[in-house]
Every structure is written in structure tokens, then in C-alpha cells.
Scaffold this motif. Structure first.
Motif, PDB file in Angstrom:
ATOM      1  N   LEU A 187       0.831  -1.197   0.000  1.00 43.31           N
ATOM      2  CA  LEU A 187       0.000   0.000   0.000  1.00 43.31           C
ATOM      3  C   LEU A 187       0.870   1.252   0.000  1.00 43.31           C
ATOM      4  O   LEU A 187       0.610   2.195  -0.741  1.00 43.31           O
ATOM      5  CB  LEU A 187      -0.946  -0.007   1.209  1.00 43.31           C
ATOM      6  N   GLN A 188       1.914   1.261   0.818  1.00 42.28           N
ATOM      7  CA  GLN A 188       2.806   2.421   0.866  1.00 42.28           C
ATOM      8  C   GLN A 188       3.470   2.646  -0.482  1.00 42.28           C
ATOM      9  O   GLN A 188       3.590   3.771  -0.948  1.00 42.28           O
ATOM     10  CB  GLN A 188       3.864   2.253   1.962  1.00 42.28           C
ATOM     11  N   HIS A 189       3.895   1.558  -1.136  1.00 44.55           N
ATOM     12  CA  HIS A 189       4.504   1.669  -2.459  1.00 44.55           C
ATOM     13  C   HIS A 189       3.501   2.270  -3.454  1.00 44.55           C
ATOM     14  O   HIS A 189       3.867   3.139  -4.266  1.00 44.55           O
ATOM     15  CB  HIS A 189       5.003   0.311  -2.941  1.00 44.55           C
ATOM     16  N   ALA A 190       2.257   1.798  -3.405  1.00 46.97           N
ATOM     17  CA  ALA A 190       1.231   2.318  -4.303  1.00 46.97           C
ATOM     18  C   ALA A 190       0.993   3.811  -4.050  1.00 46.97           C
ATOM     19  O   ALA A 190       0.867   4.602  -5.001  1.00 46.97           O
ATOM     20  CB  ALA A 190      -0.073   1.542  -4.132  1.00 46.97           C
ATOM     21  N   LEU A 191       0.952   4.196  -2.783  1.00 46.91           N
ATOM     22  CA  LEU A 191       0.758   5.608  -2.455  1.00 46.91           C
ATOM     23  C   LEU A 191       1.945   6.446  -2.921  1.00 46.91           C
ATOM     24  O   LEU A 191       1.765   7.540  -3.478  1.00 46.91           O
ATOM     25  CB  LEU A 191       0.544   5.785  -0.955  1.00 46.91           C
ATOM     26  N   ASP A 192       3.156   5.951  -2.686  1.00 44.70           N
ATOM     27  CA  ASP A 192       4.352   6.674  -3.125  1.00 44.70           C
ATOM     28  C   ASP A 192       4.360   6.838  -4.640  1.00 44.70           C
ATOM     29  O   ASP A 192       4.694   7.909  -5.158  1.00 44.70           O
ATOM     30  CB  ASP A 192       5.624   5.948  -2.676  1.00 44.70           C
ATOM     31  N   SER A 193       3.980   5.784  -5.365  1.00 49.35           N
ATOM     32  CA  SER A 193       3.921   5.854  -6.825  1.00 49.35           C
ATOM     33  C   SER A 193       2.892   6.883  -7.266  1.00 49.35           C
ATOM     34  O   SER A 193       3.124   7.645  -8.210  1.00 49.35           O
ATOM     35  CB  SER A 193       3.555   4.491  -7.415  1.00 49.35           C
ATOM     36  N   ARG A 194       1.778   6.908  -6.583  1.00 49.61           N
ATOM     37  CA  ARG A 194       0.710   7.856  -6.937  1.00 49.61           C
ATOM     38  C   ARG A 194       1.174   9.294  -6.718  1.00 49.61           C
ATOM     39  O   ARG A 194       0.867  10.176  -7.529  1.00 49.61           O
ATOM     40  CB  ARG A 194      -0.546   7.553  -6.108  1.00 49.61           C
TER      41      ARG A 194
END
Length: 195
Positions: free
Chosen positions: A138-145
Motif C-alpha cells: 500500500l505504501q509503495h502504491a501511495l508513493d507511486s501515486r
């Protein structure tokens, strides 16, 4: 519990049993023997979800290879207790006795209670690990976003002169570069921060 040694087998995600612990080298050898030969009380207990006992391995045994080695190692009696949580089987606890004879029912009940507590701890640990992995994803997805949003803003400013330009044009331009927004966004940001 009147056992001279113990060993634990746990199933991996494919259901293959693995030795994860033993009280001594002889118990470790017996656990490996069961896994390699696909026979023994621990495997039987894991497959059925039931306690499996054999009070005298010197007599007839359903696991002849295991029985011969167990007796030679000084353990003529065995009790296998399933590690399970409800109907979900995790593995097995093997108890090896230095003398022939069945464990008393009270010892078998205690061993099952200990196995049940261990099963709860194992499941809790697995859930905790799964939760940590989910949080990292989830953190990776948020960082990518965040990177994508920064690139959109910089790209819109560079292409259209305003911070919140026409996103359709920006994504069309990104597509012309044959890259997805996640691959192109860091490049856009890097170019935009050079000014």
C-alpha cells in the motif's frame, strides 16, 4: 509430558512439510526421515488431523522404515499431535518416548493443548507478517501515486503553462513516449526539477 524428545514439522504454502525444530539431533533425524520417506506418525497425524500414537514400534508398525530408525535411536514409542486451528492443519508435533508404552491420556491432552496454543501463535505470526507485506504494498502504491501526481502537475505546467492543465493532453503525450505513467513520471519530475 513424559517425552524424551520432540520435533515439529510445519507445512509450507504448498502443503509440503518441513522440519522447523527438534529437541535434539536424533529427533531432527527422525523428522527428516519422515519427510523424505513420506511415512511416519507425524505425516499421518498431519494428513488426518488426529492424534496418532504407537506405544511399541518394536512390534508391527504401519511405518516400518521409520520404526526401525526410531527404535535404533532409542525411541521405541511415539505420539504425533496435529498443529491445527479449527479445520486448518498447520503441521505436527512429534513426541518420542524412551520406553515402550502409550502416553497417559492426560499427557496426550496436555500435548494437544500445547499444540493448539502453538498453532494460534503460528497463525498470529503469519497474519502479522501478511499485514506488514500488505502495508508495504500500500505504501509503495501511495508513493507511486504521489510521483505520478507531481509529474502531472509539472508536465501540465511545462506544456500548458498552468499547474492543473488538461490531463488528457498530458497522458496523451506520455503515451507518445511509449511509457506508462509510473515509468514516465519520475523522468518528468527529474526534468522539471533541473530548472
Amino acid at each position: 509430558v513424559g517425552a524424551a524428545a520432540a520435533g515439529i514439522l510445519l507445512a509450507d504454502s504448498d502443503g509440503t512439510l518441513r522440519v522447523i525444530g527438534s529437541s535434539n539431533d536424533q529427533a531432527h533425524l527422525l523428522e527428516l526421515l519422515q519427510v523424505q520417506n513420506e511415512e511416519g506418525p507425524c505425516l499421518h497425524s498431519y494428513r488426518t488431523g488426529q492424534v496418532v500414537t504407537h506405544p511399541d514400534l518394536t512390534a508391527d508398525s504401519p511405518w516400518p522404515r521409520f520404526a526401525a530408525v526410531s527404535v535404533a535411536q532409542g525411541y521405541p514409542s511415539v505420539c504425533a499431535v496435529p498443529l491445527r486451528l479449527h479445520e486448518f492443519r498447520l503441521g505436527c508435533l512429534n513426541l518420542f518416548m524412551a520406553e515402550t508404552g502409550a502416553l497417559p491420556d492426560s499427557d496426550v491432552a496436555l500435548a494437544q493443548a500445547l499444540a493448539d496454543v502453538a498453532s494460534i501463535a503460528i497463525m498470529q505470526d503469519q497474519l502479522s507478517r501478511d499485514s506488514t507485506v500488505r502495508e508495504a504494498h500500500l505504501q509503495h502504491a501511495l508513493d507511486s501515486r504521489i510521483v505520478i501526481e507531481q509529474a502531472k502537475g509539472m508536465g501540465a505546467t511545462a506544456l500548458f503553462g498552468e499547474k492543473y492543465g488538461d490531463f488528457v493532453r498530458v497522458t496523451g503525450t506520455v503515451a507518445e513516449f511509449n511509457g506508462g505513467t509510473q515509468l514516465t513520471a519520475p523522468t518528468v519530475i527529474a526534468c522539471g526539477t533541473r530548472e
